[in-house]
Design a protein around this motif. Structure first.
Motif, mmCIF file in Angstrom:
data_model
loop_
_atom_site.group_PDB
_atom_site.id
_atom_site.type_symbol
_atom_site.label_atom_id
_atom_site.label_comp_id
_atom_site.label_asym_id
_atom_site.label_seq_id
_atom_site.Cartn_x
_atom_site.Cartn_y
_atom_site.Cartn_z
ATOM 1 N N GLY A 280 0.780 -1.391 0.193
ATOM 2 C CA GLY A 280 0.040 0.244 -0.256
ATOM 3 C C GLY A 280 0.477 1.135 -0.345
ATOM 4 N N ALA A 281 0.722 2.898 -0.937
ATOM 5 C CA ALA A 281 1.343 3.040 -0.948
ATOM 6 C C ALA A 281 -0.308 4.428 -0.875
ATOM 7 C CB ALA A 281 1.981 4.220 -1.854
ATOM 8 N N PHE A 282 -1.149 4.870 0.509
ATOM 9 C CA PHE A 282 -1.798 6.130 0.590
ATOM 10 C C PHE A 282 -2.260 6.645 1.472
ATOM 11 C CE2 PHE A 282 -3.909 2.564 3.421
ATOM 12 C CZ PHE A 282 -2.535 1.446 3.933
ATOM 13 N N ASN A 283 -3.770 6.924 1.697
ATOM 14 C CA ASN A 283 -3.930 7.666 2.856
ATOM 15 C C ASN A 283 -2.746 8.784 3.373
ATOM 16 O OD1 ASN A 283 -6.004 5.977 3.051
ATOM 17 N ND2 ASN A 283 -5.578 5.654 4.572
ATOM 18 N N MET B 11 3.256 14.581 -1.170
ATOM 19 C CA MET B 11 2.258 13.780 -0.906
ATOM 20 C C MET B 11 2.920 12.822 0.393
ATOM 21 S SD MET B 11 0.240 11.412 -3.578
ATOM 22 C CE MET B 11 -0.400 12.100 -4.361
ATOM 23 N N LEU B 12 2.161 13.495 1.854
ATOM 24 C CA LEU B 12 2.854 11.898 3.041
ATOM 25 C C LEU B 12 2.723 11.092 3.164
ATOM 26 C CD1 LEU B 12 5.264 12.306 4.877
ATOM 27 C CD2 LEU B 12 4.010 12.767 6.656
ATOM 28 N N LEU B 13 2.827 9.575 1.340
ATOM 29 C CA LEU B 13 2.392 9.123 1.888
ATOM 30 C C LEU B 13 2.590 7.722 3.178
ATOM 31 C CD1 LEU B 13 4.213 7.050 -1.339
ATOM 32 C CD2 LEU B 13 1.989 8.209 -1.171
ATOM 33 N N ARG B 14 1.346 6.246 4.047
ATOM 34 C CA ARG B 14 1.474 5.427 4.181
ATOM 35 C C ARG B 14 1.506 4.630 2.850
ATOM 36 N NH1 ARG B 14 -3.609 2.466 7.144
ATOM 37 N NH2 ARG B 14 -3.199 0.449 7.765
ATOM 38 N N VAL B 15 3.098 3.779 3.308
ATOM 39 C CA VAL B 15 3.320 2.828 3.269
ATOM 40 C C VAL B 15 3.362 1.714 3.996
ATOM 41 C CG1 VAL B 15 5.451 2.048 1.536
ATOM 42 C CG2 VAL B 15 5.212 4.422 1.510
ATOM 43 N N ALA B 16 2.484 0.689 3.205
ATOM 44 C CA ALA B 16 2.239 -0.210 3.966
ATOM 45 C C ALA B 16 3.180 -1.612 3.405
ATOM 46 C CB ALA B 16 0.538 -0.376 3.841
ATOM 47 N N LEU C 66 -0.505 -6.985 12.814
ATOM 48 C CA LEU C 66 -0.606 -6.621 12.054
ATOM 49 C C LEU C 66 -0.135 -7.409 10.581
ATOM 50 C CD1 LEU C 66 -0.915 -2.344 11.961
ATOM 51 C CD2 LEU C 66 -2.798 -4.077 12.903
ATOM 52 N N THR C 67 -1.141 -7.589 10.182
ATOM 53 C CA THR C 67 -0.191 -7.986 8.419
ATOM 54 C C THR C 67 1.067 -7.684 8.177
ATOM 55 O OG1 THR C 67 -2.323 -7.821 7.077
ATOM 56 C CG2 THR C 67 -2.262 -9.259 8.394
ATOM 57 N N SER C 68 0.833 -6.319 8.052
ATOM 58 C CA SER C 68 1.969 -5.731 7.618
ATOM 59 C C SER C 68 2.147 -3.816 8.378
ATOM 60 C CB SER C 68 1.755 -4.113 5.812
ATOM 61 O OG SER C 68 0.572 -3.612 6.524
ATOM 62 N N ILE C 69 3.347 -3.634 8.470
ATOM 63 C CA ILE C 69 4.503 -2.555 8.687
ATOM 64 C C ILE C 69 3.984 -0.881 7.918
ATOM 65 C CG2 ILE C 69 6.661 -2.658 7.998
ATOM 66 C CD1 ILE C 69 5.547 -2.033 11.907
ATOM 67 N N SER C 70 3.403 -0.261 8.207
ATOM 68 C CA SER C 70 3.295 1.445 7.825
ATOM 69 C C SER C 70 4.136 1.829 8.666
ATOM 70 C CB SER C 70 1.708 1.317 8.295
ATOM 71 O OG SER C 70 1.017 1.259 7.877
ATOM 72 N N GLY D 263 -6.873 8.423 -0.769
ATOM 73 C CA GLY D 263 -6.273 6.633 -0.572
ATOM 74 C C GLY D 263 -7.678 5.861 -1.749
ATOM 75 N N VAL D 264 -7.303 5.259 -2.259
ATOM 76 C CA VAL D 264 -7.740 4.742 -2.538
ATOM 77 C C VAL D 264 -7.790 3.175 -2.480
ATOM 78 C CG1 VAL D 264 -9.270 6.116 -4.576
ATOM 79 C CG2 VAL D 264 -6.559 4.347 -4.777
ATOM 80 N N ALA D 265 -8.753 2.164 -2.475
ATOM 81 C CA ALA D 265 -8.803 0.612 -2.100
ATOM 82 C C ALA D 265 -7.693 0.084 -0.787
ATOM 83 C CB ALA D 265 -9.017 0.062 -3.557
ATOM 84 N N ASP D 266 -7.596 0.877 0.185
ATOM 85 C CA ASP D 266 -6.467 1.317 1.259
ATOM 86 C C ASP D 266 -5.077 0.499 0.465
ATOM 87 O OD1 ASP D 266 -7.995 1.827 2.959
ATOM 88 O OD2 ASP D 266 -7.401 -0.206 4.500
#
Lengths: 353, 353
Positions: B28-31, B43-48, B103-107, B330-333
């Motif tokens: 993910g690169a979103f929100n 754009m300060l991405l939340r990267v998962a 969680l299944t990922s780290i953001s 963000g779209v579709a997480d």
């Protein structure tokens, strides 16, 4: 731990309190905040009153109506299968996720006074009553921190949008200034330190989280007592011990030479509530120095073991004189009791962490 | 509502982001939080990122280890009956009450930059990474409020003790000052107003309560951005509507002649996330003036409907130029997109409450 329980315990019971309204019965006078004012011991009782249902097949749930400035009674049939009445304190809606939809009683704050700390008389009228939308299910479990001549009184504000902690202040236990909700929901068991530490006020608080985590003790800081931040997790549950189920601050922290002494409550998942202690660094209360392995007080007396919700000792305030800690505490979610403990004995009992 | 979606949507996808660590994949690169700095759109991405499990029978849950200053990977067998893997975002322990154990990922947060607001390049390294005990499960969904030359960046800090909102600040998007957790758990979706109103800072926030109540929008005030109080419930869920399941603040409030315009997200219990708007009083943002009956943006494009967690549009920031609201979302997480809306059209669409 040697504990001297007062001969007059329980000091206040529901029978000592007249209902504030016709058609109600007092079911609890407990979990009082404690202060020393004008030569008197002030016990700021949480009084819980239940509307008497004329129909034994129904329960009446009291809700404060802000527009009408009065209580509204919601009638619920005991055979209504949407509701779970198994916990005497709350009414749960089985179709919803929360832990309750209504409470079975309304709580407000009322003063009991004593010259000797043993014999109390209860004021005729409520001291603080629900008054706004965040308090429509009642106000509970007050604590009192005296700073200078001002007494800061803070309590759980319960409403359909959750449980937060609100604050008022007074200098005379007559006139009250409102300061709004100081900790947003879900939060309880706030304890404001009685003086600044290194230029900051500190408070313990107890969030209840839904995502993950447990009901545990946090600490926050402030520069004006109204706005709080720099939240840190302080201490957590301990598996297999007396505080393995839930915990929260109890009494206003006591300044000692060894550190800030916080007397806190811990409970098992079976809801047996005991009091224990944690010692925090004098210069940085977010540092934990030592903690009770065993409770300093546990439910043993009949009035502690039996009542509306038994097996509960729950202290919200102390008065300290030299080595004597006079701890006033709610028992069985019903009445008030008090005991004396040695400050040094408590400190010596703590185990370094 | 007329919406102009950018031709280049999605503007950033996980494929545009190199993993920060070997053995990980970007899911993910979103929100993203949005700011205008030095002629660039930030754009300060939340990267998962998800650890790639060498064993298909196992899932690896990443946890930041504060002592080792590195990630620890917890191996969980998919056939372990204690765990529920049905939500792709989290791992739930069936024996516990919380909504997740891992969680299944780290953001973490990473910058994408653009001169034209359409074409972005992603920085090679993380901008802000989990660093302390309240962030061990990651940092998520940043927002950015610019006040003077300072950019206040605040985000969900996730750890085993709950989800709270922490804050840092920067003046150059290089050096960062940490301000700790400003809203204790459970809390998310904080939005700090870009200027004082009648001498106070304000912030929207979104507590999640366990006792009773729903994930709804609250407002608090401050005099220094670090400590917050006077919490009030602001707006709630609306039965049968697009925001009937959960809601929270989205973008930094926009000052207009008619009031403070907050673009917020609402979702159904089926997790369909839309964006709508609420208008708050210019002089007292705790007063609600008007609100969207229908969403201003809902998941319609393929990149909004399909992804790691589909049917989600979730905006964390806008840039406003005259009547044009450039909303990044963000779209579709999974990815980032952007669209343009007319400020006047949004304001005209609101219904007085």
């Amino acid at each position: 731990m040697e504990v001297y329980r007062y001969e007059k315990n329980p000091l206040i019971t529901p029978m000592d309190v007249t209902p504030h309204k016709e058609g109600f019965e007092v079911i609890g006078a407990f979990n009082a905040g404690i202060a020393s004012y004008n030569g008197e011991v002030i016990m700021l009782l949480r009084v819980a009153e239940r509307p008497i249902s004329p129909d034994p097949a129904c329960v009446l749930a009291p809700v404060y109506n802000v527009e009408q400035r009065d209580l509204t009674l919601i009638e619920l049939r005991l055979d209504d299968e949407r509701y779970d009445f198994s916990d005497p304190r709350v009414i749960r809606n089985k179709t919803q996720t929360g832990s309750f939809q209504y409470l079975t009683s309304i709580s407000y704050l009322r003063i009991a006074r004593s010259r000797d700390g043993h014999n109390f008389t209860v004021d005729a009228d409520p001291f603080l009553y629900p008054s706004e939308s965040l308090e429509t299910f009642g106000i509970e479990d007050p604590r009192i921190t005296q700073i200078g001549d001002t007494y800061y009184i803070y309590y759980s504000a319960v409403s359909p949008v959750g449980i937060g902690e609100s604050m008022v202040s007074t200098t005379d236990f007559v006139e009250v200034t409102r300061h709004g909700m100081i900790f947003g929901p879900d939060n309880k068991d706030v304890l404001i330190f009685p003086e600044k530490v290194n230029g900051k006020y500190y408070a313990l608080h107890r969030p209840t989280t839904k995502s993950t985590g447990n009901p545990e003790m946090w600490i926050a800081e402030s520069d004006n007592l109204l706005y709080w931040g720099n939240h840190k997790h302080l201490i957590g549950l301990r598996a297999g011990m007396w505080d393995c189920g839930r915990m929260g601050g109890g009494c206003v922290p006591i300044k000692t030479e060894r550190g800030w002494l916080e007397l806190y409550h811990g409970a098992t998942p079976e809801h047996r509530y005991c009091m224990g202690a944690v010692l925090l660094d004098l210069d940085d209360p977010s540092k934990v120095l030592a903690r009770s392995r065993n409770p300093i007080l546990e439910p043993e007396a009949a009035y502690e073991k039996q009542g509306f919700f038994g097996d509960v000792v729950f202290a919200c305030g102390t008065l300290v004189e030299g080595d004597v800690v006079k701890m006033y505490y709610g028992v069985a979610d019903t009445s008030m009791a008090a005991c004396e403990l040695s400050l040094l004995a408590i400190l010596d009992s703590l185990e370094t962490v």
